[in-house]
Write an enzyme that holds these catalytic residues in place. Structure first.
Site, PDB file in Angstrom:
ATOM      1  N   TYR A 184     -21.231  43.152 -34.717  1.00 28.48           N
ATOM      2  CA  TYR A 184     -21.171  43.622 -33.330  1.00 28.48           C
ATOM      3  C   TYR A 184     -20.378  42.622 -32.483  1.00 28.48           C
ATOM      4  CZ  TYR A 184     -22.960  45.213 -28.778  1.00 28.48           C
ATOM      5  OH  TYR A 184     -23.089  45.661 -27.492  1.00 28.48           O
ATOM      6  N   ASP A 242     -14.224  62.193 -29.935  1.00 23.53           N
ATOM      7  CA  ASP A 242     -14.509  61.226 -30.992  1.00 23.53           C
ATOM      8  C   ASP A 242     -13.430  60.136 -30.934  1.00 23.53           C
ATOM      9  OD1 ASP A 242     -14.743  59.837 -33.359  1.00 23.53           O
ATOM     10  OD2 ASP A 242     -15.099  61.628 -34.593  1.00 23.53           O
TER      11      ASP A 242
HETATM   12  N1  SER Z   1     -27.895  45.385 -26.092  1.00 24.68           N
HETATM   13  C1  SER Z   1     -26.967  45.062 -27.123  1.00 24.68           C
HETATM   14  C2  SER Z   1     -27.647  44.872 -28.404  1.00 24.68           C
HETATM   15  O1  SER Z   1     -28.758  44.405 -28.397  1.00 24.68           O
HETATM   16  C3  SER Z   1     -26.205  43.823 -26.786  1.00 24.68           C
HETATM   17  O2  SER Z   1     -25.167  44.092 -25.940  1.00 24.68           O
HETATM   18  O3  SER Z   1     -27.090  45.136 -29.417  1.00 24.68           O
END
Ligand code: SER
Length: 317
Positions: free
Chosen positions: A143, A54
């Site tokens: 992200y 983890d």
């Molecule tokens: N494939 C990933 C996503 O769509 C992008 O790196 O979040």
């Protein structure tokens, strides 16, 4: 690279990368790291050691690094873009606090570290066509924020402590072994499953939305080649643009229809995924990766489509 820990070994990339590295170094320890609830099974479990790893548990990671004398860590733990929008704090915790644990262990134990970045590290002010290697990165998604921070922290540990960090900015990855979960580019995987099952595909991304995409064998090659590259040739480290194809849902549908006549698709656009996709590049320029470590993809849209349909027919029918 001899003794390798793959963190996130049961995910979309990890499940194939772990097996590929085990084939490459059969006399090494290639440890399949997993979290509770996502344990390795079948050939992944049987073909080598595995351990709970983890990223948020530094002591656990250190124990594995010491036990197996790990020299290279593939850090594939991440929440993908659409899930990270629902759980931004958790995404930061896994992607950044987790990375800090790994980088500290790497610093103290002499490990090289690969932590992927992504097309998601770019934002709406980034040039969309032939996106340069070095350009503005102002992502609007959590992200993307974690991916930019990943690139910066990885370079920081290289420049300050000499930790051998390297990585690539992956496009959307298309594969047939393990499904991705909660990404913006997942549609380009799911569409093939629908086509093979004879189902209509409901596309969450609008026509005209171009994104970089890549077939998994090329992504695995990139992840391995960058870690084996001659360091004296590397001007960049975290992270290299890599590209192989760019398409929108209409182009992908038309290609699938060439092989599956009668395939049907309709649109139900998901506003969260669409907003993310609209902020990402259409097509990255990967000339630095080509110059600095001889990156070259093998698959185009036709080659990938033939292979995907063939593999999924064997798997699903
Ligand atoms: N494939 C990933 C996503 O769509 C992008 O790196 O979040």
């Amino acid at each position: 690279m001899k003794n390798v820990l793959v963190i996130g070994s049961t995910g979309q990339i990890g499940s194939e990368l772990t097996m590929r590295i085990r084939e490459m170094i059969p006399d090494g320890n290639v440890v399949a790291g997993y979290i509770k609830g996502a344990e390795p099974k079948g050939v992944l479990l049987e073909s080598g050691p595995s351990a709970e790893a983890d990223v948020c548990n530094g002591e656990q990671l250190l124990g594995i690094v010491k036990k197996y004398r790990i020299d290279t860590i593939y850090n594939l733990a991440a929440l993908l873009s659409a899930v990270a929008e629902k759980k931004p704090q958790l995404a930061w915790h896994i992607q950044i606090d987790g990375l800090m644990n790994i980088l500290e262990i790497a610093r103290e134990n002499g490990c090289a570290v690969f932590t992927p970045s992504s097309i998601g590290s770019f934002g709406p002010e980034t040039p969309r066509q032939n996106t340069p290697q070095d350009t503005i990165q102002r992502p609007r998604s959590m992200y993307g924020c974690t991916k930019v921070a990943t690139e910066l922290l990885s370079d920081y540990y290289f420049h300050k402590y000499g930790v051998d960090t390297r990585s690539v900015r992956f496009p959307g990855l298309i594969s047939n072994v393990t499904l991705p979960g909660g990404g913006t580019t997942d549609y380009a995987v799911e569409i093939y499953y629908a086509a093979v099952k004879g189902e209509e595909f409901v596309c969450p991304i609008a026509p005209g939305t171009f994104m970089d995409m890549m077939y998994m064998p090329d992504a695995l090659k990139a992840a391995i080649d960058i870690m084996n590259a001659d360091p004296s040739r590397l001007v960049h480290r975290n992270s290299f643009n890599i590209a192989s194809m760019s398409f929108d849902p209409e182009i992908l549908k038309a290609k699938i229809i060439e092989h599956v006549p009668g395939f049907k698709m309709r649109y139900e656009v998901d506003p969260v995924r669409q907003a993310i996709a609209d902020s990402w590049p259409d097509k990255m320029d990967d000339s630095c990766a080509r110059e600095e470590w001889d990156w070259a993809p093998s698959y185009d849209l036709e080659g990938m489509t033939v292979d995907m349909l063939d593999a999924l027919k064997k798997k699903l029918l």
